[in-house]
Design an enzyme around this catalytic site. Structure first.
Site, short mmCIF file in Angstrom:
data_model
loop_
_atom_site.label_atom_id
_atom_site.label_comp_id
_atom_site.label_asym_id
_atom_site.label_seq_id
_atom_site.Cartn_x
_atom_site.Cartn_y
_atom_site.Cartn_z
N HIS A 4 0.87 -1.28 -0.16
CA HIS A 4 -0.05 0.06 -0.18
C HIS A 4 0.81 1.21 0.06
CE1 HIS A 4 -2.90 -3.06 1.20
NE2 HIS A 4 -2.37 -3.52 2.19
N SER A 18 15.29 19.90 -15.67
CA SER A 18 14.37 21.07 -15.64
C SER A 18 14.89 22.31 -16.15
CB SER A 18 13.69 21.07 -14.22
OG SER A 18 13.00 22.11 -14.08
#
Length: 443
Positions: free
Chosen positions: A117, A247
């Site tokens: 999870h 970036s």
């Protein structure tokens, strides 16, 4: 289909040596411009080439396409292309399996934090996690090779699949019709043809083909999603060139763009399967032509997408970098909680009460968790255990109780067994065709 003419003559039709020679001499003499112009007039691709070929072969022109229908040409050619496309993809898939297997073996004993999870769970190893990805690829190889092995030729079936025109050519001799079908099938490299067809080979076959590739897309998507998560945790990094920019604004960024690209194309591949499923479901009676344009896009793009993700995945796998110190630091954050059971067992072994020990550990764990979550501090459970006189009898055992390698169970042995029993046979199957060194990708 020049070979068909040879077989027709061998089976008794009146075809001359001159006609066969004329066909042979002009088999590569294709005037594509003339064929394109002819198709504009006829609106029929096969007949455009028949007419163009016949122009080059005035003597043999009358027997070109004798008894055949377009799908005797186009569908059979498609099946050859599908088979050969699988033969290109499968060694690339095996190459990814080989490289990932080597990575798993190298890191089979390196403890890492396991997640369920996306919450910290028991430890596993980097190599064992890689085997989960490998397992998916092994299943994909099995599925794809099964579909490839079960491809059949359409064969020479005629207009609606009844072979009526060929039965007429052979004066009602069905054995010769069967012989022609078998000879053409074997010459194309297939062991058998579909026993019955309509005008086309079963379009459900296209659904099987694209489905097998879509499952591959899901598998590599899952793997590269995991790599993106691990990159965000700074535990594993994909290749990053010295001059690469992550970036335009944030100069420090090292985005996992290769894995992102695999996920992007894999998602496209996964969604292609609805096209052949729908096409197969709406083929009226012996056939409908609304399959043609769709198939030309869907089948080619499925293989191109699969090829793209495998090439990029190979590039990623060859350049994966593991950061053990970061992995160890992430383990240290939660290991004290995982060690609580070991601490309880150690106390019971020296005569302690399991329930009393459990309650003390529970209280200390909640206090430590509050320190982490509310105060933003490091996990100090071990300091609390050390300071509690109750645990004094086992303090000398703590280093051993907290050793990460004692929390990974059978993971290293599982990796070794899996690589030997399931991975290596797949690698061996394609070993002469595998190219494991990917060229630098301009992506």
């Amino acid at each position: 289909m020049l070979s068909k003419k040879v077989f027709l003559r061998e089976l008794g039709l009146d075809i001359t040596d001159q006609q066969l020679k004329e066909l042979q001499d002009n088999v590569n003499n294709v005037d594509f411009v003339a064929a394109a112009n002819e198709e504009k007039l006829t609106r029929h691709d096969i007949m455009a080439h028949v007419h163009t070929y016949a122009t080059c072969c005035p003597t043999a022109g009358p027997i070109i396409h004798l008894g055949a229908t377009s799908c005797d040409i186009g569908d059979n050619a498609d099946l050859v292309v599908l088979r050969d496309a699988f033969d290109i993809l499968l060694p690339k898939l095996a190459g990814c399996v080989k490289t990932l297997g080597e990575f798993a073996d190298k890191h089979k004993s390196l403890p890492t934090l396991g997640f369920t999870h996306f919450q910290p769970a028991q430890l596993t190893t980097v190599g064992k996690r890689a085997c989960l990805w490998l397992q998916d690829l092994i299943i994909c190889e099995k599925n794809i090779s099964h579909v490839r092995a079960n491809l059949k030729f359409r064969g020479i079936k005629g207009t609606t699949g009844t072979q009526a025109s060929f039965l007429q050519l052979f004066n009602g001799d069905y054995s010769k019709v069967r012989e022609l079908d078998n000879r053409v099938t074997q010459l194309a490299g297939f062991q058998s043809s579909y026993s019955v067809t309509g005008q086309t080979y079963p379009r459900i076959v296209d659904a099987e083909v694209v489905s097998s590739l879509s499952v591959l897309g899901a598998s590599v998507h899952k793997m590269c999603t995991d790599l993106r998560l691990l990159a965000g945790m700074n535990e594993i990094g994909e290749p990053f060139e010295p001059t690469q920019i992550g970036s335009s604004a944030m100069a420090y960024k090292q985005n996992p763009m290769r894995s992102e690209r695999v996920c992007s194309i894999a998602r496209y591949l996964m969604n292609l399967v609805n096209n052949p499923l729908t096409t197969a479901s709406v083929q009226w009676l012996e056939r409908s032509l609304d399959d043609s344009a769709n198939r030309r896009l869907c089948l080619s793009e499925a293989f191109l997408a699969a090829d793209s993700v495998l090439l990029t995945l190979q590039n990623i796998l060859e350049g994966l970098t593991v950061f053990p110190k970061v992995i160890a630091k992430n383990i240290d954050k939660v290991l004290p909680f995982m060690a609580t059971e070991n601490i309880i067992i150690a106390m019971v072994k020296i005569g302690g009460d399991r329930q009393v020990c459990h309650e003390k550990i529970r209280v200390l764990s909640l206090e430590a968790a509050s320190t982490v979550r509310i105060e933003g501090k490091d996990n100090d459970l071990l300091d609390r255990v050390i300071k509690d006189p109750y645990f004094a009898p086992i303090l000398d055992q703590l280093p051993q109780l907290l050793e990460p390698s004692t929390f990974i169970g059978c993971a290293p042995d599982q990796v070794t067994y899996f690589l030997k029993e399931e991975v290596q046979p797949v690698v061996n199957k394609y070993i002469t065709k595998i190219k494991t060194t990917a060229t630098k990708l301009d992506i």
